[in-house]
Scaffold this active site. Sequence first.
Site, PDB file in Angstrom:
ATOM      1  N   LYS A 211       0.846  -1.199   0.000  1.00 30.33           N
ATOM      2  CA  LYS A 211       0.000   0.000   0.000  1.00 30.33           C
ATOM      3  C   LYS A 211       0.880   1.248   0.000  1.00 30.33           C
ATOM      4  CE  LYS A 211      -3.921  -1.768   2.775  1.00 30.33           C
ATOM      5  NZ  LYS A 211      -4.960  -1.593   1.753  1.00 30.33           N
TER       6      LYS A 211
ATOM      7  N   ARG B 246     -10.262 -11.664   2.206  1.00 29.18           N
ATOM      8  CA  ARG B 246     -11.098 -12.730   1.642  1.00 29.18           C
ATOM      9  C   ARG B 246     -10.377 -14.075   1.703  1.00 29.18           C
ATOM     10  NH1 ARG B 246     -11.404  -9.357  -3.838  1.00 29.18           N
ATOM     11  NH2 ARG B 246     -11.131  -7.743  -2.257  1.00 29.18           N
TER      12      ARG B 246
HETATM   13  N1  BES Z   1      -8.115  -3.878   4.646  1.00 24.76           N
HETATM   14  C1  BES Z   1      -8.287  -3.434   3.328  1.00 24.76           C
HETATM   15  C2  BES Z   1      -9.613  -2.708   3.101  1.00 24.76           C
HETATM   16  C3  BES Z   1      -9.779  -1.407   3.838  1.00 24.76           C
HETATM   17  C4  BES Z   1      -9.537  -0.221   3.191  1.00 24.76           C
HETATM   18  C5  BES Z   1     -10.244  -1.369   5.128  1.00 24.76           C
HETATM   19  C6  BES Z   1      -9.714   0.974   3.852  1.00 24.76           C
HETATM   20  C7  BES Z   1     -10.427  -0.189   5.788  1.00 24.76           C
HETATM   21  C8  BES Z   1     -10.165   0.993   5.149  1.00 24.76           C
HETATM   22  C9  BES Z   1      -8.233  -4.623   2.384  1.00 24.76           C
HETATM   23  O1  BES Z   1      -7.420  -5.664   2.771  1.00 24.76           O
HETATM   24  C10 BES Z   1      -7.688  -4.124   1.086  1.00 24.76           C
HETATM   25  O2  BES Z   1      -6.566  -3.737   1.070  1.00 24.76           O
HETATM   26  N2  BES Z   1      -8.512  -4.156   0.062  1.00 24.76           N
HETATM   27  C11 BES Z   1      -8.120  -3.713  -1.215  1.00 24.76           C
HETATM   28  C12 BES Z   1      -8.672  -4.688  -2.210  1.00 24.76           C
HETATM   29  C13 BES Z   1      -8.096  -4.513  -3.590  1.00 24.76           C
HETATM   30  C14 BES Z   1      -6.625  -4.881  -3.598  1.00 24.76           C
HETATM   31  C15 BES Z   1      -8.875  -5.397  -4.534  1.00 24.76           C
HETATM   32  C16 BES Z   1      -8.709  -2.324  -1.426  1.00 24.76           C
HETATM   33  O3  BES Z   1      -9.805  -2.067  -0.954  1.00 24.76           O
HETATM   34  O4  BES Z   1      -8.032  -1.509  -2.023  1.00 24.76           O
HETATM   35 MN    MN Z   2      -5.414  -5.457   2.110  1.00 18.45          MN
END
Ligand code: BES
Ligand code: MN
Length: 496
Positions: free
Chosen positions: A270, A344
């Site tokens: 990230k 997931r």
């Molecule tokens: N934990 C995150 C989702 C999240 C984002 C929670 C902001 C709380 C606040 C999750 O693991 C994630 O990183 N999801 C990605 C999915 C993508 C890679 C398909 C996302 O939402 O960007």
């Molecule tokens: Mn994630």
Amino acid sequence: MTITFTDNAASITETGGTAVVLVGGDGALSGTAKAADEAMGGALRRALDAGTFKAKHGDTLAFPFPGAMKADRLILAGLGSDTQTPTDARVLGGKIGAALGKLDAPGATVFADELEAALVAELASGIKLRRYAFVRYKTGKDADKLGEGGVTVVATDKAAASEAFIDTDALAQGTFLTRDLVSEPANILYPATFAERLQELSEYGVEVTVMGQRELEEIGMGSLLCVGLGSQHESKVVVMKWNGAEDAGAAPFCAVGKGVTFDTGGISIKPAGGMEEMTMDMGGAGVVSGLMKTVALRKARANVVGIVGLVENMPDGKATRPGDIVTSLSGKTIEVINTDAEGRLVLADLLTYAQREFKPAATVNLATLTGAIIVALGNYNAGLFSNSDALSEQLADAAEAEGEGIWRMPLSKEYDDLIKSSLADMKNVGGRSAGSITAAQFLQRFVNDTPWAHIDIAGVTLMKEAKPLHPKGASGWGVATLNRLVRDNFEPKSPA
Ligand code: BES
Ligand code: MN
Ligand code: ZN
């Protein structure tokens, strides 16, 4: 904060410190409010007539040194004119809690003698819920000045109010566990220390089992385990059982939570900005933990199983790579396109495990799963996905009654097609569009046809602003809704 109920308080005029008086929204002054008005030389009447204080539900007005009263501070709180639901009374308590917080004074006496006992108990826990503070890492700072003196609540039927408070306080205490867990940083709360905290629930009669890395490997949770390969911390799965139903063998309600104690994204790392917020990525596991504490404290007459998958998602030489293919507990294979879509992968194995092991009457999983749900619903509603209209309705009803926002989102074959993989049975992401839905479709592939719901709580777990029932920060969203879901649908109706 200690709450004490009394039916033997000094009169409102003789009460020292901070006093809180409830005022009906119809403008008529009776009982304690009338006595307060008289002692203040009619100041309350004048405030009502001038419209300075309308006594609408949750309105508050503070008076310093109120006339001939012994109190140093008086808070008027509006009851509004409609009949109160339990949640109304809780919210009123929350708003009183906010007003008390501004005074920054120790202790208060709340005159709730004109409310029925069940509402008095709700009001009391509303004050508590609002005044929650996570101050563990603020050296030399106590949780709350108000708490130093405790809150005395004046009730007509002290015994009935105390009895009703067992249930409302069970919810507050469960919610506080959730908030504590969500607030903890990832150097303190990692899978092993999280599991240790859950073991403490055995004190309340919850049966807690912790499965470590080795055991999870033997069972075959290849999907869950691939998430934690880059971490110094071993992954864990914790199963919590509350057996409160008369029929000990009755199919349980099962709550499943994503417990990613920190999410950097892994190799699909990230951006740095805001990454510190990913300490809350265990929010789903936090809600499941809080639910278990609540049902145990109130001795729910239901069988409830809570399962949480505790892992840390870090980049490392040993970490899962984009393109890796893993075999899940179900036997289905997954092509990991993006290591940041890890939640997931954790839930997939937990859902398989829950169904194999417990044959639940219904399963609800909770997860801070996608940023896309925040784009869709903001911070006001959690996203609900389900294969069952009945369970969806039960959840929506429970959330509405508890004042927690939830909104149903669609599932269908077209979305499911987006996670087809050319090499494996599926891939873990579905492209740029409908990100929350493809995540839910992925989960559904690990659910048989028993009633199941997935709640994406990414937008409601950490709040930038205070609301009546929580301060800024961890909200505890979902403990109240799930607790009511259990009570209203999985427990025998208590004779009213
Ligand atoms: N934990 C995150 C989702 C999240 C984002 C929670 C902001 C709380 C606040 C999750 O693991 C994630 O990183 N999801 C990605 C999915 C993508 C890679 C398909 C996302 O939402 O960007
Ligand atoms: Mn994630
Ligand atoms: Zn995550």
